[in-house]
Every structure is written in structure tokens, then in C-alpha cells.
Write an enzyme that holds these catalytic residues in place. Structure first.
Site, PDB file in Angstrom:
ATOM      1  N   HIS A   1      -7.454  -6.153   0.774  1.00 48.66           N
ATOM      2  CA  HIS A   1      -6.294  -5.268   0.883  1.00 48.66           C
ATOM      3  C   HIS A   1      -5.165  -5.833   1.735  1.00 48.66           C
ATOM      4  O   HIS A   1      -3.996  -5.535   1.472  1.00 48.66           O
ATOM      5  CB  HIS A   1      -6.733  -3.911   1.444  1.00 48.66           C
ATOM      6  CG  HIS A   1      -5.705  -2.832   1.273  1.00 48.66           C
ATOM      7  ND1 HIS A   1      -5.279  -2.399   0.036  1.00 48.66           N
ATOM      8  CD2 HIS A   1      -4.990  -2.108   2.183  1.00 48.66           C
ATOM      9  CE1 HIS A   1      -4.374  -1.449   0.182  1.00 48.66           C
ATOM     10  NE2 HIS A   1      -4.175  -1.263   1.479  1.00 48.66           N
TER      11      HIS A   1
ATOM     12  N   ASN B   1      -0.603  -4.726  -3.143  1.00 48.28           N
ATOM     13  CA  ASN B   1      -1.784  -3.879  -2.965  1.00 48.28           C
ATOM     14  C   ASN B   1      -1.424  -2.408  -3.187  1.00 48.28           C
ATOM     15  O   ASN B   1      -1.802  -1.532  -2.412  1.00 48.28           O
ATOM     16  CB  ASN B   1      -2.399  -4.086  -1.587  1.00 48.28           C
ATOM     17  CG  ASN B   1      -2.843  -5.519  -1.360  1.00 48.28           C
ATOM     18  OD1 ASN B   1      -2.057  -6.346  -0.895  1.00 48.28           O
ATOM     19  ND2 ASN B   1      -4.085  -5.828  -1.700  1.00 48.28           N
TER      20      ASN B   1
ATOM     21  N   SER C   1       0.829  -1.196   0.000  1.00 49.59           N
ATOM     22  CA  SER C   1       0.000   0.000   0.000  1.00 49.59           C
ATOM     23  C   SER C   1       0.875   1.263   0.000  1.00 49.59           C
ATOM     24  O   SER C   1       1.547   1.538  -0.979  1.00 49.59           O
ATOM     25  CB  SER C   1      -0.968  -0.051   1.181  1.00 49.59           C
ATOM     26  OG  SER C   1      -1.987   0.896   1.054  1.00 49.59           O
TER      27      SER C   1
END
Length: 275
Positions: free
Chosen positions: A247, A126, A102
Site C-alpha cells: 500500500h 493505491n 489512498s
């Protein structure tokens, strides 16, 4: 495994990190793990356990997370890249295999573009890439709300997890880490995350090392289309989509993620792999 503290150069304060496995080769090219916003290095526990059996693994706490000092409020993605360079220098890491999740993926991807000589391979888990206008506006609004001190733990948990047994087990840990995070540090990192995805998106063709882009098939924000686009943009990119996960795929599907990372760590750096 407990965290270790290392002093960085000014103005970055201290970084906390977890170090596992035995350095191998000369020079050592460790696997360096960068977590996402609101998390901490402990979120990499399944990967540290699996990868450290064969590789030297270092997991950092991002600024304002875990035991690491904060960056100044308003710091952008480029400041996070400067912090990461200072961290590698302080730890004596000349070249590394970078794994980012992320926000960590934004840092890892940007770093591979800005400092290609310091990166042997890069894996983006992700990651976000070229958000559309609606998605960008939504995440900017969330960043602004967090900046006011309003932080709802349940909102990200609903986006990140389904109601499967593997998701329920991971959700409790993630909820705990989110509850512990410093709100100011979280707001600074989230604001950089909200505004940073476009900074290097047109430069992925400059990534010459092997690139893995991996995400969950049901991740609504770090979508499979984004992973495919990152892999296609890089010279030696490959995308892997883990179906029926969202996620926090490194926690909900650790065996699949670990297998993908071990395979990626064996891609030859000289020529990489195609999609």
C-alpha cells in the site's frame, strides 16, 4: 522542509502545506500531492525531492492531519472536495496536476470529475474503486471502531508492509506518523474514506484529462484490478502495477513511482494517452 500555514475560507480553518521547486510556465500548474488517511505531507518526501527538481510541487496536509485544522466530525467525501477547492483557491492555484494516495486518490479522482477545468492531469496511487460487499463492510467496521477512539497502529502496518528491507525502513516512518495523528481527525477522514469510494465510481468516464492509476501488485485493499478498472473507465487512462509492493508503494518503491509520475507529467493534456 518545514510546513507553511495558509488560512482558508470559512468554515475550513487553516491548511498546512510543503512547497518546493520553482514555478514554471505561465500560468503555473503545480504538482499537488494529497496523502492518505493517517499520514501527512511528509510522507511524500521522496516525490517532493525528485519532482521539485523540474516541477513546482505542493504537498498538503489533509484536514485533521499534520498541521491542518479538522473538518467537523461526520464530514463526508464531498466536504473534503469542498475543502480542497478552498485550498486551491487560497493558494492561487487555478489548474493543477493532482497526485493522490489512498484517501487522497479518492479526493483527486472526485475532484477531477467535479471540477475538470481545475485539473490538468490526475494520478491515483493505491486508490480504491468499486469495493465488493465484503471489502466495503470490512472498511466500514474499521471506521466505526476508530470512531470509538480505538486505534491500533499495528493493524494497518501489517496490511501495508511486508518484511523486505525497503518495507522495514518505510514502516518505521509510517508508524511514527500514525502514532502522531489526531484520533478525531483520523476518524472523520477514515469514515469518509470508508463510505466514499462509490460516490464517483460511475462517473470516471467524465475524466477527460490524462489519468494514471498505480498500485502495488501485493496491495490487498487497493488492488491491481481496481487500478486497471479506473484506467479503463477514464477516457485517457493508463494503469501501472509495481510488483512485490503493497500500500505505501511511494515509500517502498520511490524510484519506480517517481519515474512513472515524471512520465505522466509529460503526457500531452490535449489528447492524453490510452491504456
Amino acid at each position: 522542509m518545514t510546513s507553511t500555514i495558509q488560512q482558508l475560507s470559512d468554515p475550513f480553518g487553516q491548511v498546512a502545506f510543503r512547497d518546493a521547486g520553482v514555478p514554471r510556465g505561465a500560468p503555473d500548474e503545480p504538482v499537488v500531492l494529497l496523502h492518505g488517511v493517517g499520514m501527512q505531507s511528509a510522507a511524500w518526501a521522496p516525490q517532493i525531492d525528485a519532482l521539485s527538481r523540474a516541477f513546482h510541487v505542493i504537498a498538503l496536509d489533509l484536514p485533521g492531519h499534520g498541521g491542518s485544522d479538522q473538518l467537523p466530525s461526520g464530514s463526508d467525501l464531498e466536504m473534503f472536495l469542498d475543502w480542497f477547492l478552498a485550498a486551491l483557491d487560497a493558494l492561487g492555484i487555478r489548474r493543477a496536476n493532482l497526485v493522490g494516495h489512498s484517501m487522497g486518490a479518492l479526493i483527486a479522482g472526485g475532484f477531477a470529475i467535479r471540477h475538470p477545468d481545475r485539473v490538468a492531469r490526475v494520478a491515483l496511487l493505491n486508490g480504491v474503486f468499486r469495493r465488493d460487499d465484503a471489502a466495503r463492510q470490512s472498511v466500514i467496521e474499521r471506521a466505526a471502531l476508530i470512531g470509538t477512539g480505538s486505534f491500533d497502529v499495528q493493524t494497518p502496518l501489517r496490511r501495508w508492509f511486508s518484511d523486505t528491507p525497503s518495507d522495514r525502513a518505510a514502516r518505521a516512518d509510517v508508524g511514527g506518523w500514525l502514532s502522531e495523528v489526531d484520533v478525531e481527525g483520523y476518524a472523520t477522514a477514515y469514515t469518509a474514506f470508508a463510505h466514499g469510494d462509490a460516490l464517483f465510481s460511475d462517473s470516471y468516464d467524465k475524466i477527460r484529462c490524462p489519468l494514471l492509476a498505480l498500485t502495488g501488485g501485493d496491495d490487498p485493499n487497493s488492488t491491481p484490478a481496481m487500478s486497471w478498472a479506473m484506467a479503463k473507465a477514464a477516457l485517457h487512462g493508463r494503469a501501472i502495477i509495481i510488483e512485490h509492493h503493497r500500500h505505501m508503494v511511494n515509500l517502498t518503491a520511490p524510484e519506480a513511482v517517481n519515474a512513472a509520475l515524471v512520465d505522466w507529467l509529460n503526457w500531452p493534456c490535449e489528447q492524453g494517452e490510452g491504456i
